[in-house]
Scaffold this active site. Structure first.
Site, mmCIF file in Angstrom:
data_model
loop_
_atom_site.group_PDB
_atom_site.id
_atom_site.type_symbol
_atom_site.label_atom_id
_atom_site.label_comp_id
_atom_site.label_asym_id
_atom_site.label_seq_id
_atom_site.Cartn_x
_atom_site.Cartn_y
_atom_site.Cartn_z
ATOM 1 N N LYS A 194 4.460 73.446 -9.246
ATOM 2 C CA LYS A 194 5.556 73.383 -10.238
ATOM 3 C C LYS A 194 5.717 71.965 -10.772
ATOM 4 O O LYS A 194 5.962 71.760 -11.962
ATOM 5 C CB LYS A 194 6.889 73.782 -9.581
ATOM 6 N N SER A 218 19.308 71.821 1.200
ATOM 7 C CA SER A 218 20.143 72.516 0.204
ATOM 8 C C SER A 218 19.299 73.028 -0.955
ATOM 9 O O SER A 218 19.711 73.952 -1.659
ATOM 10 C CB SER A 218 21.256 71.599 -0.314
ATOM 11 N N GLY A 219 18.112 72.461 -1.148
ATOM 12 C CA GLY A 219 17.196 72.957 -2.171
ATOM 13 C C GLY A 219 16.736 74.385 -1.888
ATOM 14 O O GLY A 219 16.222 75.060 -2.777
ATOM 15 N N THR A 222 28.950 81.774 -6.046
ATOM 16 C CA THR A 222 29.264 81.549 -4.628
ATOM 17 C C THR A 222 28.169 80.729 -3.940
ATOM 18 O O THR A 222 28.280 80.414 -2.769
ATOM 19 C CB THR A 222 29.396 82.900 -3.884
ATOM 20 N N GLY A 223 27.098 80.419 -4.661
ATOM 21 C CA GLY A 223 25.960 79.714 -4.066
ATOM 22 C C GLY A 223 26.093 78.205 -4.188
ATOM 23 O O GLY A 223 27.034 77.681 -4.789
ATOM 24 N N HIS A 249 17.282 64.699 -2.645
ATOM 25 C CA HIS A 249 15.825 64.666 -2.539
ATOM 26 C C HIS A 249 15.339 63.230 -2.771
ATOM 27 O O HIS A 249 15.850 62.542 -3.660
ATOM 28 C CB HIS A 249 15.175 65.539 -3.619
ATOM 29 N N ARG A 255 28.323 91.768 -3.107
ATOM 30 C CA ARG A 255 28.766 91.289 -1.786
ATOM 31 C C ARG A 255 29.962 90.359 -1.900
ATOM 32 O O ARG A 255 30.766 90.248 -0.995
ATOM 33 C CB ARG A 255 27.630 90.507 -1.088
ATOM 34 N N SER A 256 30.066 89.674 -3.024
ATOM 35 C CA SER A 256 31.097 88.629 -3.170
ATOM 36 C C SER A 256 32.288 89.070 -4.022
ATOM 37 O O SER A 256 33.146 88.245 -4.340
ATOM 38 C CB SER A 256 30.489 87.389 -3.815
ATOM 39 N N CYS A 258 14.086 71.154 -8.973
ATOM 40 C CA CYS A 258 14.901 69.980 -8.635
ATOM 41 C C CYS A 258 14.067 68.700 -8.478
ATOM 42 O O CYS A 258 14.446 67.628 -8.961
ATOM 43 C CB CYS A 258 15.712 70.246 -7.379
ATOM 44 N N GLN A 260 12.377 66.541 0.682
ATOM 45 C CA GLN A 260 13.364 67.395 0.030
ATOM 46 C C GLN A 260 14.376 67.956 1.025
ATOM 47 O O GLN A 260 14.014 68.484 2.080
ATOM 48 C CB GLN A 260 12.646 68.536 -0.708
#
Ligand SMILES: NC(=O)c1ccc[n+]([C@@H]2O[C@H](COP(=O)([O-])OP(=O)(O)OC[C@H]3O[C@@H](n4cnc5c(N)ncnc54)[C@H](OP(=O)(O)O)[C@@H]3O)[C@@H](O)[C@H]2O)c1
Length: 344
Positions: free
Chosen positions: A214, A160-161, A11-12, A242, A39-40, A130, A157
């Site tokens: 990272k 949505s990241g 759902t993400g 991005h 929840r989903s 990403c 960035q």
């Protein structure tokens, strides 16, 4: 024979994109299962022209599932990915939980597909951050040509990241600014609408953020531990896509023309670089696309063997979902899934 594939976090932002990409690329799946939190339960998500009812991760039995595309955040990954792997299902994990584990390959197929064979130790393969994914797609062919010494990167960035709640925050803040309403900040540390924030993920002792760290650690793991890299990661009020301003110093000379030629024939890369108004790529145009776009290739005459370029990609696709599906394709095309069953 087709495979059984589970998408966790369906759902993400990333999970929904994974379902789209599995369908678009006609991944050889006999069955695709959508999983999320309780929840989903019962919520519907689309998969090609089908609708899937979401099931809960907590009660799902992975023993007859071949591949799990895991995209439910670090905590869920830490708890679930090892358990799923132990059931003989190969987990392609989108979180940062296993990326730096020596027993877990970290893969961008255009860069280090051969390293995927190391997955049998834990039945887990990690997907990079990403911003690193698009960067290494561009750096790899240049490194092969002239050996990279040092990289300085600044990122721009999109929200949505940071997940679907972060996209909602940019939307509601933007509306509040236009309607003189209250600008509410929950997900980000400062207002993101009509602003930029030089802070992604937590601060580390040396003053860098984890997002910046990272990029260093993942570039070294996938491309070459000898490459020196320093990053500044910035969140900008863009929904998807991005961008990165990249400065590279090489061991050997590489002209902008040579770099352009090399990048034009590199897998996963498209060069859009006309030195005129609009002759470059922006995040808005990259959204929904698979490629890593390179523009503004030019010499940095302030150092020996230096180049600058601009790098743009859809963070939900190459930065997450597309890369994960490409890893799954490597497993299928190289007939590696049977090894997973034996390792479990
Ligand atoms: N967005 C990117 O550009 C990007 C790039 C690389 C990696 N990633 C990583 O991908 C992961 C997901 O990111 P996202 O942007 O898709 O986040 P998101 O939009 O917030 O979605 C999170 C998903 O995870 C599910 N979930 C959360 N906790 C869960 C649990 N305990 N059990 C089962 N499902 C759970 C949610 O289900 P409910 O709807 O039921 O809550 C939802 O489906 C994160 O680890 C992120 O770091 C993201």
């Amino acid at each position: 024979m087709g495979y059984k594939v589970a998408v966790v976090g369906a759902t993400g932002n990333v999970g929904r994109e994974m379902l789209d990409i599995l369908a678009e690329r006609a991944f050889p799946a006999d069955e695709v299962v959508a999983l999320a939190s309780s929840r989903s339960l019962g919520q519907e998500v689309s998969f090609g022209d089908k609708i899937l009812k979401v099931k809960t991760l907590d009660t799902y039995d992975f023993s007859d599932t071949d591949i799990c595309l895991m995209s439910a955040g670090g905590e869920a990954s830490k708890e679930w990915s090892p358990r799923i792997g132990q059931q003989g299902c190969v987990v392609i994990d989108n979180s940062s939980a296993f990326r730096y584990d020596a027993d877990v390959p970290l893969i961008v197929p255009e860069v280090n597909a051969d390293a995927v064979v190391g997955f049998t130790k834990r039945n887990i393969i990690a997907n990079p951050n990403c911003s690193t994914a698009q960067l290494v797609v561009a750096l790899k062919p240049l490194h092969e040509a002239a050996t990279i010494k040092r990289v300085v990167v600044s990122t721009y960035q999109s929200v949505s990241g940071a997940g679907k709640d972060a996209m909602d925050e940019l939307f509601s803040q933007t509306r509040a600014v236009f309607t003189a309403g209250e600008v509410v900040t929950k997900k980000f540390t400062k207002r993101i609408a009509f602003n930029v924030i030089p802070h992604i993920d937590v601060f580390m002792e040396d003053g860098y953020t984890k997002e910046e760290w990272k990029m260093v650690a993942e570039t070294k793991k996938m491309l070459d531990p000898k490459i020196k890299l320093t990053a500044t990661a910035v969140r900008v009020p863009v929904f998807i896509g991005h961008a990165e301003a990249v400065n590279v110093e090489f061991e050997r000379p590489l002209s902008p023309e040579q770099a352009t030629e090399i990048l034009r024939s590199a897998p996963g890369v498209l060069v859009i670089d006309k030195r005129e108004n609009g002759g470059y790529m922006t995040p808005h145009e990259a959204a929904g696309e698979d490629a890593t776009y390179i523009s503004r290739i030019r010499e940095d005459a302030t150092v020996e063997n230096g180049l600058n370029f601009w790098c743009v990609s859809d963070n939900l696709r190459k930065g997450a979902a597309l890369n994960a599906v490409q890893i799954a394709e490597v497993l299928v095309n190289r007939k590696l899934l049977s090894k997973a069953k034996k390792a479990a």
